[in-house]
Scaffold this active site. Structure first.
Site, PDB file in Angstrom:
ATOM      1  N   ASP A  85     -17.050   5.040  13.580  1.00  0.00           N
ATOM      2  CA  ASP A  85     -15.989   5.292  12.602  1.00  0.00           C
ATOM      3  C   ASP A  85     -15.152   4.024  12.502  1.00  0.00           C
ATOM      4  O   ASP A  85     -14.281   3.762  13.329  1.00  0.00           O
ATOM      5  CB  ASP A  85     -15.140   6.488  13.072  1.00  0.00           C
ATOM      6  CG  ASP A  85     -13.993   6.803  12.123  1.00  0.00           C
ATOM      7  OD1 ASP A  85     -13.753   6.013  11.192  1.00  0.00           O
ATOM      8  OD2 ASP A  85     -13.331   7.830  12.326  1.00  0.00           O
ATOM      9  N   GLU A 133       0.844  -1.203   0.000  1.00  0.00           N
ATOM     10  CA  GLU A 133       0.000   0.000   0.000  1.00  0.00           C
ATOM     11  C   GLU A 133       0.879   1.254   0.000  1.00  0.00           C
ATOM     12  O   GLU A 133       2.068   1.184   0.360  1.00  0.00           O
ATOM     13  CB  GLU A 133      -0.933  -0.015   1.217  1.00  0.00           C
ATOM     14  CG  GLU A 133      -0.220  -0.076   2.562  1.00  0.00           C
ATOM     15  CD  GLU A 133      -0.497   1.131   3.447  1.00  0.00           C
ATOM     16  OE1 GLU A 133      -0.673   2.242   2.911  1.00  0.00           O
ATOM     17  OE2 GLU A 133      -0.509   0.939   4.679  1.00  0.00           O
ATOM     18  N   LYS A 187      -3.420   0.083  13.342  1.00  0.00           N
ATOM     19  CA  LYS A 187      -2.662   1.310  13.593  1.00  0.00           C
ATOM     20  C   LYS A 187      -2.913   1.815  15.010  1.00  0.00           C
ATOM     21  O   LYS A 187      -3.930   1.506  15.615  1.00  0.00           O
ATOM     22  CB  LYS A 187      -2.919   2.367  12.529  1.00  0.00           C
ATOM     23  CG  LYS A 187      -4.335   2.819  12.317  1.00  0.00           C
ATOM     24  CD  LYS A 187      -4.332   3.835  11.153  1.00  0.00           C
ATOM     25  CE  LYS A 187      -5.707   4.383  10.878  1.00  0.00           C
ATOM     26  NZ  LYS A 187      -5.687   5.398   9.819  1.00  0.00           N
ATOM     27  N   VAL A 208      -5.002   0.186   2.733  1.00  0.00           N
ATOM     28  CA  VAL A 208      -5.147  -1.271   2.615  1.00  0.00           C
ATOM     29  C   VAL A 208      -6.388  -1.594   1.787  1.00  0.00           C
ATOM     30  O   VAL A 208      -6.331  -2.415   0.855  1.00  0.00           O
ATOM     31  CB  VAL A 208      -5.227  -1.923   4.014  1.00  0.00           C
ATOM     32  CG1 VAL A 208      -5.658  -3.377   3.921  1.00  0.00           C
ATOM     33  CG2 VAL A 208      -3.874  -1.813   4.716  1.00  0.00           C
ATOM     34  N   LYS A 237      -4.648  10.159   0.625  1.00  0.00           N
ATOM     35  CA  LYS A 237      -4.808   8.706   0.697  1.00  0.00           C
ATOM     36  C   LYS A 237      -6.180   8.353   0.147  1.00  0.00           C
ATOM     37  O   LYS A 237      -7.158   9.048   0.407  1.00  0.00           O
ATOM     38  CB  LYS A 237      -4.607   8.181   2.119  1.00  0.00           C
ATOM     39  CG  LYS A 237      -5.667   8.518   3.118  1.00  0.00           C
ATOM     40  CD  LYS A 237      -5.426   7.765   4.435  1.00  0.00           C
ATOM     41  CE  LYS A 237      -6.626   7.928   5.363  1.00  0.00           C
ATOM     42  NZ  LYS A 237      -6.473   7.271   6.649  1.00  0.00           N
ATOM     43  N   SER A 257     -12.884   1.699   9.895  1.00  0.00           N
ATOM     44  CA  SER A 257     -12.171   1.743   8.614  1.00  0.00           C
ATOM     45  C   SER A 257     -12.769   0.765   7.615  1.00  0.00           C
ATOM     46  O   SER A 257     -13.082  -0.382   7.959  1.00  0.00           O
ATOM     47  CB  SER A 257     -10.705   1.396   8.827  1.00  0.00           C
ATOM     48  OG  SER A 257     -10.061   1.258   7.574  1.00  0.00           O
ATOM     49  N   ALA A 258     -12.881   1.225   6.358  1.00  0.00           N
ATOM     50  CA  ALA A 258     -13.335   0.333   5.274  1.00  0.00           C
ATOM     51  C   ALA A 258     -12.342  -0.797   5.030  1.00  0.00           C
ATOM     52  O   ALA A 258     -12.680  -1.788   4.368  1.00  0.00           O
ATOM     53  CB  ALA A 258     -13.557   1.131   4.001  1.00  0.00           C
ATOM     54  N   ASP A 259     -11.132  -0.692   5.572  1.00  0.00           N
ATOM     55  CA  ASP A 259     -10.168  -1.798   5.456  1.00  0.00           C
ATOM     56  C   ASP A 259     -10.811  -3.116   5.887  1.00  0.00           C
ATOM     57  O   ASP A 259     -10.574  -4.160   5.274  1.00  0.00           O
ATOM     58  CB  ASP A 259      -8.946  -1.573   6.373  1.00  0.00           C
ATOM     59  CG  ASP A 259      -7.972  -0.542   5.842  1.00  0.00           C
ATOM     60  OD1 ASP A 259      -8.210   0.026   4.757  1.00  0.00           O
ATOM     61  OD2 ASP A 259      -6.962  -0.297   6.548  1.00  0.00           O
TER      62      ASP A 259
HETATM   63  N1  PSU Z   1      -1.233   2.650   9.919  1.00  0.00           N
HETATM   64  C1  PSU Z   1      -0.728   3.796  10.445  1.00  0.00           C
HETATM   65  N2  PSU Z   1      -1.024   4.964   9.836  1.00  0.00           N
HETATM   66  C2  PSU Z   1      -1.809   4.995   8.708  1.00  0.00           C
HETATM   67  C3  PSU Z   1      -2.325   3.790   8.150  1.00  0.00           C
HETATM   68  C4  PSU Z   1      -2.009   2.653   8.804  1.00  0.00           C
HETATM   69  O1  PSU Z   1      -0.041   3.773  11.455  1.00  0.00           O
HETATM   70  O2  PSU Z   1      -2.052   6.086   8.196  1.00  0.00           O
HETATM   71  C5  PSU Z   1      -3.190   3.829   6.907  1.00  0.00           C
HETATM   72  C6  PSU Z   1      -3.248   2.472   6.172  1.00  0.00           C
HETATM   73  O3  PSU Z   1      -3.058   2.724   4.803  1.00  0.00           O
HETATM   74  C7  PSU Z   1      -4.651   1.985   6.435  1.00  0.00           C
HETATM   75  C8  PSU Z   1      -5.393   3.286   6.514  1.00  0.00           C
HETATM   76  O4  PSU Z   1      -5.131   1.157   5.415  1.00  0.00           O
HETATM   77  O5  PSU Z   1      -4.524   4.130   7.261  1.00  0.00           O
HETATM   78  C9  PSU Z   1      -6.760   3.201   7.152  1.00  0.00           C
HETATM   79  O6  PSU Z   1      -7.346   4.450   7.023  1.00  0.00           O
HETATM   80  P1  PSU Z   1      -8.866   4.691   7.425  1.00  0.00           P
HETATM   81  O7  PSU Z   1      -8.932   4.499   8.894  1.00  0.00           O
HETATM   82  O8  PSU Z   1      -9.119   6.090   6.992  1.00  0.00           O
HETATM   83  O9  PSU Z   1      -9.659   3.680   6.648  1.00  0.00           O
HETATM   84 MN    MN Z   2     -12.545   6.500   9.371  1.00  0.00          MN
END
Ligand code: PSU
Ligand code: MN
Length: 340
Positions: free
Chosen positions: A171, A30, A192, A133, A113, A173-175
């Protein structure tokens, strides 16, 4: 309107294409970590020797985000696999980036991102973006639809997860959803650092994502080691054990679902959880005081935390990213020999 994607939307690097058609191991990487997850400055903290020990080819004067991206690719290659770095650039998906493109992406301060909900808009506008991701997993699905084959392993630092305050405002993550829907093993050091680890572990269970731990029954939690309070994980002793479980999962349980292989940070680099929490709170306060918001906030927080921990938070972050790239490459190798 055409429902079938074509190569018009997608550039697959010839090296990645060749590795896929040879049946040799490929690892997705990623790039949200490159565009939004690490400082764009050279190494200005203590611990220069620690970084050189982790990767002798690391250029300490070069931007940390670019050095990390190239170092992850080197780790993958050293284990005999091909890196497939995913990004959105010039209105197209890219799977596999040549050096010139990676340098441009890492240096582009406007590159944000992109995840499942924002990629189409990024493509339409022609903007560049690092993929999260979820974004990089979608690239695998797209590749499967267009060329019939896709990598089976992705390496990252920490996946997104369930944020604190979820009972009021979910909230999440869509991950997590995209992992559940994509037959790829994600290799990460857990989630994270800023999310609710226990809630995230539970959510993966609900979504039906098997969670394996390399050499551990406890859920890894990024730079602070493992979380003994979270529900446990399925301990595997090697990458080849993880590959066998994944094959069984895909062949007999769910051909379309993903798995997580969580890798704990080497104990020598683990930071105390209270220290990290305090450094994080302090960094948040400083960002708020300085009015740093939106996309600049994460890099600001990380730089600040690195300063407050004498570089140790950043070293730990880099160490786990490189370790995960190595494990992912070995896993991809085991899967390639499982399949052939
Ligand atoms: N881990 C970290 N910092 C980050 C990320 C992961 O310590 O910024 C990134 C990764 O790319 C992960 C994304 O897929 O944040 C998830 O973002 P969100 O919560 O907006 O879905
Ligand atoms: Mn989010």
């Amino acid at each position: 309107m055409a429902k079938h994607p074509t190569m018009e939307h997608l550039r697959i690097h010839p090296e990645v294409q060749q590795a896929m058609s040879d049946g040799s191991p490929v690892v997705l990487l990623e790039t949200a970590v490159t565009t939004r997850g690490l400082p764009r400055s050279g190494w200005t903290w203590q611990g220069r020797d620690a970084i050189s020990d982790l990767d002798p080819d690391w250029n300490l004067e070069g931007p940390v985000n670019l050095e990390l991206a190239t170092a992850m690719s080197r780790c993958v290659r050293r284990e005999g696999a091909t890196p497939a770095t995913v990004a959105i650039m010039d209105g197209q998906w890219h799977i596999g980036l040549e050096m010139e493109r990676l340098v441009r992406l890492a240096g582009d301060e406007t590159a944000g991102k992109a995840s499942i909900t924002s990629i189409a808009a990024a493509l339409q506008s022609g903007a560049s973006a690092g993929t999260t991701v979820s974004g990089a997993l979608i690239a695998a699905s797209l590749m499967k639809r267009i060329v019939g084959q896709a990598p089976l392993v992705l390496a990252t630092g920490g996946i997104g997860g369930v944020h604190f305050g979820w009972s009021r405002q979910p909230d999440v993550s869509a991950d997590l959803k995209v992992m559940a829907d994509t037959p790829v093993i994600v290799v990460s050091a857990g989630v994270k650092s800023i999310v609710d680890v226990v809630a995230t572990r539970e959510w993966l269970e609900t979504l039906g994502v098997p969670v394996m731990g390399l050499g551990t029954e406890d859920f890894p939690c990024f730079i602070t080691g493992v979380d003994e309070n979270a529900p446990g994980v399925l301990k595997v002793d090697s990458e080849s054990d993880a590959a066998r479980i994944a094959s069984l999962h895909w062949n007999t349980v769910d051909p379309n679902g993903g798995l997580l292989l969580a890798v704990p940070l080497d104990p020598s680099a683990v930071l105390d959880a209270d220290l990290v929490r305090n450094a994080n709170d302090e960094a948040e306060a400083s960002a708020t005081a300085a009015g740093v918001d939106g996309p600049d906030r994460t890099p600001h927080l990380l730089s600040h935390m690195a300063k407050n921990t004498d570089g140790r938070s950043l070293i730990a972050n880099i160490q786990l990213l490189l370790a995960n790239a190595k494990v992912a490459a070995r896993l991809a190798g085991s899967l390639a020999s499982e399949v052939s």
